[in-house]
Design a protein around this motif. Sequence first.
Motif, PDB file in Angstrom:
ATOM      1  N   MET A 165      11.371  35.343   6.477  1.00 58.33           N
ATOM      2  CA  MET A 165      11.663  34.025   6.777  1.00 58.33           C
ATOM      3  C   MET A 165      11.613  33.843   8.565  1.00 58.33           C
ATOM      4  O   MET A 165      12.054  34.438   9.112  1.00 58.33           O
ATOM      5  CB  MET A 165      13.150  33.987   6.355  1.00 58.33           C
ATOM      6  N   ALA A 166      11.186  32.751   8.683  1.00 58.33           N
ATOM      7  CA  ALA A 166      11.082  32.241   9.964  1.00 58.33           C
ATOM      8  C   ALA A 166      12.195  32.216  10.671  1.00 58.33           C
ATOM      9  O   ALA A 166      13.244  31.692   9.826  1.00 58.33           O
ATOM     10  CB  ALA A 166      10.222  31.066  10.319  1.00 58.33           C
ATOM     11  N   VAL A 167      12.672  32.405  11.929  1.00 57.09           N
ATOM     12  CA  VAL A 167      14.013  32.364  12.527  1.00 57.09           C
ATOM     13  C   VAL A 167      14.681  30.898  12.235  1.00 57.09           C
ATOM     14  O   VAL A 167      15.704  30.760  12.115  1.00 57.09           O
ATOM     15  CB  VAL A 167      13.903  32.878  14.016  1.00 57.09           C
ATOM     16  N   ASP A 168      13.711  29.958  12.564  1.00 56.08           N
ATOM     17  CA  ASP A 168      14.072  28.721  12.525  1.00 56.08           C
ATOM     18  C   ASP A 168      13.706  27.720  11.280  1.00 56.08           C
ATOM     19  O   ASP A 168      13.412  26.687  11.385  1.00 56.08           O
ATOM     20  CB  ASP A 168      13.833  27.840  13.752  1.00 56.08           C
ATOM     21  N   GLU A 169      13.553  28.465  10.189  1.00 54.00           N
ATOM     22  CA  GLU A 169      13.237  28.020   8.707  1.00 54.00           C
ATOM     23  C   GLU A 169      14.164  26.876   8.608  1.00 54.00           C
ATOM     24  O   GLU A 169      15.341  27.019   8.718  1.00 54.00           O
ATOM     25  CB  GLU A 169      12.984  29.121   7.736  1.00 54.00           C
ATOM     26  N   ILE A 170      13.614  25.807   7.936  1.00 51.08           N
ATOM     27  CA  ILE A 170      14.659  24.709   7.529  1.00 51.08           C
ATOM     28  C   ILE A 170      14.428  24.546   6.030  1.00 51.08           C
ATOM     29  O   ILE A 170      13.100  24.576   5.538  1.00 51.08           O
ATOM     30  CB  ILE A 170      14.239  23.346   8.197  1.00 51.08           C
ATOM     31  N   LYS A 171      15.409  24.527   5.253  1.00 49.59           N
ATOM     32  CA  LYS A 171      15.293  24.367   3.847  1.00 49.59           C
ATOM     33  C   LYS A 171      16.594  23.388   3.299  1.00 49.59           C
ATOM     34  O   LYS A 171      17.596  23.067   4.003  1.00 49.59           O
ATOM     35  CB  LYS A 171      15.269  25.543   3.143  1.00 49.59           C
ATOM     36  N   GLN A 172      16.381  23.097   2.155  1.00 48.22           N
ATOM     37  CA  GLN A 172      17.370  22.356   1.389  1.00 48.22           C
ATOM     38  C   GLN A 172      17.879  23.154   0.414  1.00 48.22           C
ATOM     39  O   GLN A 172      16.990  23.818  -0.284  1.00 48.22           O
ATOM     40  CB  GLN A 172      16.906  20.726   0.940  1.00 48.22           C
ATOM     41  N   VAL A 173      19.122  23.258   0.051  1.00 44.86           N
ATOM     42  CA  VAL A 173      19.653  23.976  -1.144  1.00 44.86           C
ATOM     43  C   VAL A 173      20.329  23.272  -2.050  1.00 44.86           C
ATOM     44  O   VAL A 173      21.340  22.289  -1.234  1.00 44.86           O
ATOM     45  CB  VAL A 173      20.705  25.179  -0.374  1.00 44.86           C
ATOM     46  N   ILE A 174      20.326  23.243  -3.202  1.00 41.58           N
ATOM     47  CA  ILE A 174      20.811  22.367  -4.219  1.00 41.58           C
ATOM     48  C   ILE A 174      21.823  23.320  -5.005  1.00 41.58           C
ATOM     49  O   ILE A 174      21.033  24.281  -5.541  1.00 41.58           O
ATOM     50  CB  ILE A 174      19.982  21.644  -5.035  1.00 41.58           C
ATOM     51  N   ILE A 175      23.016  23.178  -5.096  1.00 46.68           N
ATOM     52  CA  ILE A 175      24.090  23.974  -5.945  1.00 46.68           C
ATOM     53  C   ILE A 175      24.450  23.157  -7.136  1.00 46.68           C
ATOM     54  O   ILE A 175      24.979  22.090  -6.893  1.00 46.68           O
ATOM     55  CB  ILE A 175      24.991  24.517  -5.167  1.00 46.68           C
ATOM     56  N   VAL A 176      24.242  23.600  -8.293  1.00 47.78           N
ATOM     57  CA  VAL A 176      24.645  22.974  -9.543  1.00 47.78           C
ATOM     58  C   VAL A 176      25.402  23.830 -10.380  1.00 47.78           C
ATOM     59  O   VAL A 176      25.392  25.003 -10.714  1.00 47.78           O
ATOM     60  CB  VAL A 176      23.290  22.340 -10.406  1.00 47.78           C
ATOM     61  N   ARG A 177      26.243  22.874 -11.025  1.00 48.85           N
ATOM     62  CA  ARG A 177      27.076  23.645 -12.130  1.00 48.85           C
ATOM     63  C   ARG A 177      26.451  23.862 -13.389  1.00 48.85           C
ATOM     64  O   ARG A 177      26.178  23.274 -13.910  1.00 48.85           O
ATOM     65  CB  ARG A 177      28.502  22.956 -12.285  1.00 48.85           C
ATOM     66  N   THR A 178      26.584  25.137 -13.768  1.00 52.66           N
ATOM     67  CA  THR A 178      26.181  25.500 -15.138  1.00 52.66           C
ATOM     68  C   THR A 178      27.178  25.628 -16.121  1.00 52.66           C
ATOM     69  O   THR A 178      26.802  25.940 -17.486  1.00 52.66           O
ATOM     70  CB  THR A 178      25.250  26.692 -15.028  1.00 52.66           C
ATOM     71  N   ASP A 179      28.675  25.319 -15.942  1.00 53.32           N
ATOM     72  CA  ASP A 179      29.450  25.327 -16.883  1.00 53.32           C
ATOM     73  C   ASP A 179      29.865  24.011 -17.631  1.00 53.32           C
ATOM     74  O   ASP A 179      30.731  23.753 -18.506  1.00 53.32           O
ATOM     75  CB  ASP A 179      30.845  25.857 -16.201  1.00 53.32           C
ATOM     76  N   LEU A 180      29.119  22.752 -17.297  1.00 56.29           N
ATOM     77  CA  LEU A 180      28.981  21.684 -17.936  1.00 56.29           C
ATOM     78  C   LEU A 180      28.221  21.395 -19.029  1.00 56.29           C
ATOM     79  O   LEU A 180      28.209  20.319 -19.694  1.00 56.29           O
ATOM     80  CB  LEU A 180      28.874  20.507 -16.795  1.00 56.29           C
ATOM     81  N   ASP A 181      27.278  22.355 -19.559  1.00 50.93           N
ATOM     82  CA  ASP A 181      26.443  22.183 -20.527  1.00 50.93           C
ATOM     83  C   ASP A 181      25.737  20.944 -20.532  1.00 50.93           C
ATOM     84  O   ASP A 181      25.426  20.128 -21.485  1.00 50.93           O
ATOM     85  CB  ASP A 181      27.198  22.096 -21.798  1.00 50.93           C
ATOM     86  N   MET A 182      25.244  20.704 -19.371  1.00 47.45           N
ATOM     87  CA  MET A 182      24.414  19.489 -19.226  1.00 47.45           C
ATOM     88  C   MET A 182      22.859  19.773 -19.843  1.00 47.45           C
ATOM     89  O   MET A 182      22.441  20.793 -19.836  1.00 47.45           O
ATOM     90  CB  MET A 182      24.028  19.158 -17.691  1.00 47.45           C
ATOM     91  N   GLY A 183      22.450  18.766 -20.637  1.00 45.92           N
ATOM     92  CA  GLY A 183      20.934  19.038 -20.860  1.00 45.92           C
ATOM     93  C   GLY A 183      20.247  19.333 -19.674  1.00 45.92           C
ATOM     94  O   GLY A 183      20.306  19.018 -18.464  1.00 45.92           O
ATOM     95  N   LYS A 184      18.960  19.607 -19.941  1.00 43.62           N
ATOM     96  CA  LYS A 184      17.891  19.859 -18.903  1.00 43.62           C
ATOM     97  C   LYS A 184      17.679  18.578 -18.022  1.00 43.62           C
ATOM     98  O   LYS A 184      17.308  18.685 -16.727  1.00 43.62           O
ATOM     99  CB  LYS A 184      16.534  20.633 -19.343  1.00 43.62           C
ATOM    100  N   GLY A 185      17.521  17.590 -18.739  1.00 43.21           N
ATOM    101  CA  GLY A 185      16.991  16.535 -18.082  1.00 43.21           C
ATOM    102  C   GLY A 185      18.228  15.922 -17.129  1.00 43.21           C
ATOM    103  O   GLY A 185      18.014  15.475 -15.993  1.00 43.21           O
ATOM    104  N   LYS A 186      19.345  16.011 -17.624  1.00 43.03           N
ATOM    105  CA  LYS A 186      20.595  15.566 -16.849  1.00 43.03           C
ATOM    106  C   LYS A 186      20.853  16.421 -15.624  1.00 43.03           C
ATOM    107  O   LYS A 186      21.060  15.971 -14.473  1.00 43.03           O
ATOM    108  CB  LYS A 186      21.939  15.673 -17.844  1.00 43.03           C
ATOM    109  N   LEU A 187      20.676  17.704 -15.898  1.00 46.13           N
ATOM    110  CA  LEU A 187      20.745  18.662 -14.966  1.00 46.13           C
ATOM    111  C   LEU A 187      19.736  18.424 -13.493  1.00 46.13           C
ATOM    112  O   LEU A 187      19.917  18.501 -12.593  1.00 46.13           O
ATOM    113  CB  LEU A 187      20.606  20.250 -15.384  1.00 46.13           C
ATOM    114  N   ALA A 188      18.434  18.150 -14.108  1.00 44.98           N
ATOM    115  CA  ALA A 188      17.255  17.747 -13.084  1.00 44.98           C
ATOM    116  C   ALA A 188      17.850  16.441 -12.266  1.00 44.98           C
ATOM    117  O   ALA A 188      17.736  16.387 -11.071  1.00 44.98           O
ATOM    118  CB  ALA A 188      15.988  17.746 -13.832  1.00 44.98           C
TER     119      ALA A 188
END
Lengths: 120, 120
Positions: free
Chosen positions: A1-24
């Motif tokens: 990893m570069a020292v100044d790497e920039i990223k986006q993180v997405i955190i999603v709940r998996t306890d809601l039983d969302m369908g794949k499309g809903k989750l996406a």
Amino acid sequence: MAVDEIKQVIIVRTDLDMGKGKLAAQCAHASLMSYFEAERSDKGMAKAWLDSGEKKIVLKVSSEEALLKLFAAFQFKKIPCALVTDAGLTELPPGTKTALGIGPWLAKEIDLLTISLPLL
Amino acid sequence: MAVDEIKQVIIVRTDLDMGKGKLAAQCAHASLMSYFEAERSDKGMAKAWLDSGEKKIVLKVSSEEALLKLFAAFQFKKIPCALVTDAGLTELPPGTKTALGIGPWLAKEIDLLTISLPLL
């Protein structure tokens, strides 16, 4: 990893039983909303992220409590982030918190708070 | 559906055996890239979509050929859209086309081209 790497993180709940499309769709909401926060907060960093290929990582938590704690922690650290509240028109009750978008921001600063979370 | 409903549609390939996180990240890419296209094309419509809750729908196709045909069709109709090409750093060969983002744009105009596609 570069020292100044920039990223986006997405955190999603998996306890809601969302369908794949809903989750996406929830992840896409989180990504877009958090991008706007980041752009307001540091336009140069947002642009650098777009220009470098928009690295995105999707992680998971298994409760609303865990999601809200992370949201509070990122707000405390003044890292741009956005909590997704579902309108409740389809699978979920209105007001359900489904996902959290973080950044784009410095990877090393995000990682301090997410290092223990598993990939979706 | 309101006559002038605005939505964003994300179409993702299901023949690539992407993990859930990879798939969600591709959808987020498609959403963000297509949003920028829409903003360039019609700033008022993009804003109206943000203000009305960012409706997003995720559909699926089962081949690159199907994805590319849809991309060409939306470009022909001058509807803002963006094709996601994976950098190939993790699960996929570099250059793999994974997803297509469309709009935000008028739902009725998008639907003409996607009506037969199943939800993810």
